[in-house]
Scaffold this active site. Sequence first.
Site, short mmCIF file in Angstrom:
data_model
loop_
_atom_site.label_atom_id
_atom_site.label_comp_id
_atom_site.label_asym_id
_atom_site.label_seq_id
_atom_site.Cartn_x
_atom_site.Cartn_y
_atom_site.Cartn_z
N ARG A 1 -16.39 -31.34 -1.04
CA ARG A 1 -16.69 -32.50 -1.87
C ARG A 1 -15.83 -32.60 -3.14
O ARG A 1 -15.36 -33.68 -3.47
CB ARG A 1 -18.17 -32.55 -2.21
N CYS B 1 -3.54 -23.62 0.92
CA CYS B 1 -2.22 -24.06 0.45
C CYS B 1 -2.24 -25.56 0.23
O CYS B 1 -1.51 -26.33 0.87
CB CYS B 1 -1.16 -23.67 1.47
#
Length: 420
Positions: free
Chosen positions: A310, A341
Amino acid sequence: MEKKVLPFSKEKLDEIVQTYPTPFHIYDEKGIKEYAEYFTGSFSWNSGFKEYFAVKALPNPYIMKILHEKGFGADCSSLAELVLAEKVGMSGDEIMFTSNDTPAEEYQKAIELGAIINLDDISHIDYIEKHVGIPELVCFRYNPGALKGGNAIIGNPEESKYGFTREQLFEGYKKLKEKGVKRFGIHTMVASNELDADYFVETADIIFDTIVDIHKELGIKFEFANLGGGIGIPYKREHKPVDMQRVSAGIKDLYEKYIAANGLAPMKIFFESGRAITGPFGYLVARVLHFKETYKKYVGLDASMHNLMRPAMYKAYHHISVPGKEEQPHNMLYDVTGSLCENNDKFAINRLLPEIEVDDLVVIHDTGAHGHSMGFNYNGKLRSAELLLRENGEVVQIRRAETLDDYFATLDFKGLDSFK
Ligand SMILES: *Cc1c(COP(=O)(O)O)cnc(C)c1O
């Protein structure tokens, strides 16, 4: 301002992490049960009132079983969610199937379970008739379009892919009636994470008014009106939870004005909330792996956005506690990150926290809905365990953490040997 308190002490947490390595989500059974009672209790005036827990918010059968015992049903929108409801022992009108762009086999399964079918589009009347047959009781999802103002997460109803227009509702119910259907429901879902109680009363106003108009034109009575989910929760300390007594009182007035006054009572009120039911009662527990200082100060956790997306997806605020340091000055400015990443893999940006050291445990609040369930495996990340803090203080694992074998289960490495 409300304090964000944890349902476990630092000592208890230290004990839990001895058995269950971080990261994990832990849910508070007592909190969930008490809220479930409050929610249903607020609508005691409406006989047949039912909340269908939106399974997508926390698709764990142990949680669903707790809620089922409190009289909740399940709001499902996929095959897997229907199977979960079935495993928990739900059937018939305990299941509401609110799907969209639905494949025939999902309607098939829903009908096999006796679920209430909520059609998302007028073309699905013919589709379901062709593939499975028209059920005895049919509900349509209404999209009120410009009648209803927008909301940040779900957006403007006119831009939303869901539901029937007002004209299509009339046409659709007429078509059902001609096909001999005698039992009808109506549904709408126009909010997401909405904290204003009046918003839900206004939604009831639109739906009840529509029910009266449809009745006048087609002579049909509705067994229920499902007002959807979207009830918000106080992610931030300055937020207040939605007062369900107030929502209920507002809806009751309108029920009398529209439904009872037109001889359309009794009619059941349904909700299909997810977030409000379990959201505040879940916590993501993680450990600080690294501290990094470059242009900013970074606290790197062993959890990542695949455990809770979220913040990255909606820039959503989730409160963070550092157990044992609650009373220390919160005067250090940190970004709290995961290891993906992706530079948006941050649970918090520029957050004031107490001074954090490597190995500290941190608790991210309000992860009980749309938390673990929105998890994913990008970057080869494994989904965490889910734990339940029982009312008696015991902690049980209600889903184990994924392993590398789970992650690789769909690959056939042996095939590599003969692959040229
Ligand atoms: C997501 C969803 C819900 C639950 O929403 P919450 O914000 O968790 O209350 C209910 N109904 C439908 C159709 C949904 O898509």
